[in-house]
Design an enzyme around this catalytic site. Structure first.
Site, mmCIF file in Angstrom:
data_model
loop_
_atom_site.group_PDB
_atom_site.id
_atom_site.type_symbol
_atom_site.label_atom_id
_atom_site.label_comp_id
_atom_site.label_asym_id
_atom_site.label_seq_id
_atom_site.Cartn_x
_atom_site.Cartn_y
_atom_site.Cartn_z
ATOM 1 N N ALA A 64 0.630 -1.260 -0.021
ATOM 2 C CA ALA A 64 -0.165 0.045 -0.159
ATOM 3 C C ALA A 64 0.825 1.175 0.060
ATOM 4 O O ALA A 64 2.041 1.202 0.458
ATOM 5 C CB ALA A 64 -0.884 -0.080 1.293
ATOM 6 N N GLU A 66 -2.782 -12.594 -3.299
ATOM 7 C CA GLU A 66 -4.076 -12.428 -3.889
ATOM 8 C C GLU A 66 -4.558 -11.291 -4.130
ATOM 9 O O GLU A 66 -4.049 -10.522 -3.289
ATOM 10 C CB GLU A 66 -5.188 -13.258 -2.525
ATOM 11 C CG GLU A 66 -4.956 -14.670 -2.428
ATOM 12 C CD GLU A 66 -3.946 -14.874 -1.520
ATOM 13 O OE1 GLU A 66 -3.715 -16.176 -1.423
ATOM 14 O OE2 GLU A 66 -3.401 -14.255 -0.722
ATOM 15 N N ASN A 114 -10.152 -5.255 -7.908
ATOM 16 C CA ASN A 114 -9.122 -4.317 -7.838
ATOM 17 C C ASN A 114 -8.389 -4.093 -9.139
ATOM 18 O O ASN A 114 -7.182 -4.879 -9.084
ATOM 19 C CB ASN A 114 -8.519 -4.650 -6.434
ATOM 20 C CG ASN A 114 -7.336 -3.546 -6.297
ATOM 21 O OD1 ASN A 114 -7.168 -2.690 -7.032
ATOM 22 N ND2 ASN A 114 -6.743 -3.421 -4.973
ATOM 23 N N TYR A 146 0.336 -6.044 -10.928
ATOM 24 C CA TYR A 146 0.945 -7.377 -10.812
ATOM 25 C C TYR A 146 1.198 -8.182 -11.943
ATOM 26 O O TYR A 146 2.358 -8.547 -12.355
ATOM 27 C CB TYR A 146 0.226 -8.290 -9.902
ATOM 28 C CG TYR A 146 -0.207 -7.663 -8.561
ATOM 29 C CD1 TYR A 146 0.843 -7.045 -7.696
ATOM 30 C CD2 TYR A 146 -1.540 -7.711 -8.072
ATOM 31 C CE1 TYR A 146 0.692 -6.505 -6.676
ATOM 32 C CE2 TYR A 146 -1.729 -7.278 -6.727
ATOM 33 C CZ TYR A 146 -0.852 -6.636 -6.093
ATOM 34 O OH TYR A 146 -0.977 -6.210 -4.701
#
Length: 159
Positions: free
Chosen positions: A84, A117, A122, A129
């Site tokens: 984050a 995960e 999202n 990713y």
């Protein structure tokens, strides 16, 4: 673990004094943030790593935490639990830097995989990713307890 620097930025292990800043980022970034105790417990687990991206030389000569990543080293795998960025510092590549750091860590430790995960909704995280070579390999139905959303399981092979 070594410190990695880019100008005034450094990736370093989280210190106890960083927990408040990490909690602020966690609360701003997630509808159901982890509890403070979870991050404190991670500091005591030998398989757990919480690294922060720290900016030095802020006005007044201080420093601040811009982003963090939490991951586990489990046998031949790095499992990313959380990444984050402070909302005021987003869109500057900080999450990418931290993800690259965890991938490098996996290679240095002879890991075969990096897994994580992501919430199915999202899309920005899934794009991030994928940009780093992760691919979806499965779904964990109703994985997230707050709204029963599915998780997309993603895998990066390091071999």
């Amino acid at each position: 673990m070594s410190t990695r620097r880019t100008s005034r930025l450094a990736i370093e292990p989280m210190r106890r004094g960083d927990v408040d800043a990490v909690m602020e980022i966690e609360r701003a970034g997630f509808g159901t943030p982890w509890e403070r105790d979870v991050f404190v417990e991670e500091l005591g687990r030998e398989f757990a790593y919480v690294d922060v991206l720290r900016e030095r030389g802020t006005p007044g000569g201080g420093e601040r935490v811009l982003a963090f990543i939490n991951y586990w080293l489990v046998r031949d795998e790095v499992h990313v639990l959380n990444v984050a960025t402070d909302p005021a510092a987003r869109r500057q590549g900080h999450a990418s830097r931290l993800l690259e750091h965890a991938i490098r860590f996996g290679r240095q430790h002879g890991c075969r995989y990096v897994t994580l995960e992501a919430r199915r909704s999202n899309h920005s995280a899934i794009r991030l990713y994928r940009k780093h070579g992760f691919r979806p390999v499965g779904i964990r139905p109703r994985y997230y307890a707050d709204n029963n959303e599915d998780a997309v399981v993603m895998l990066l092979e390091l071999a």
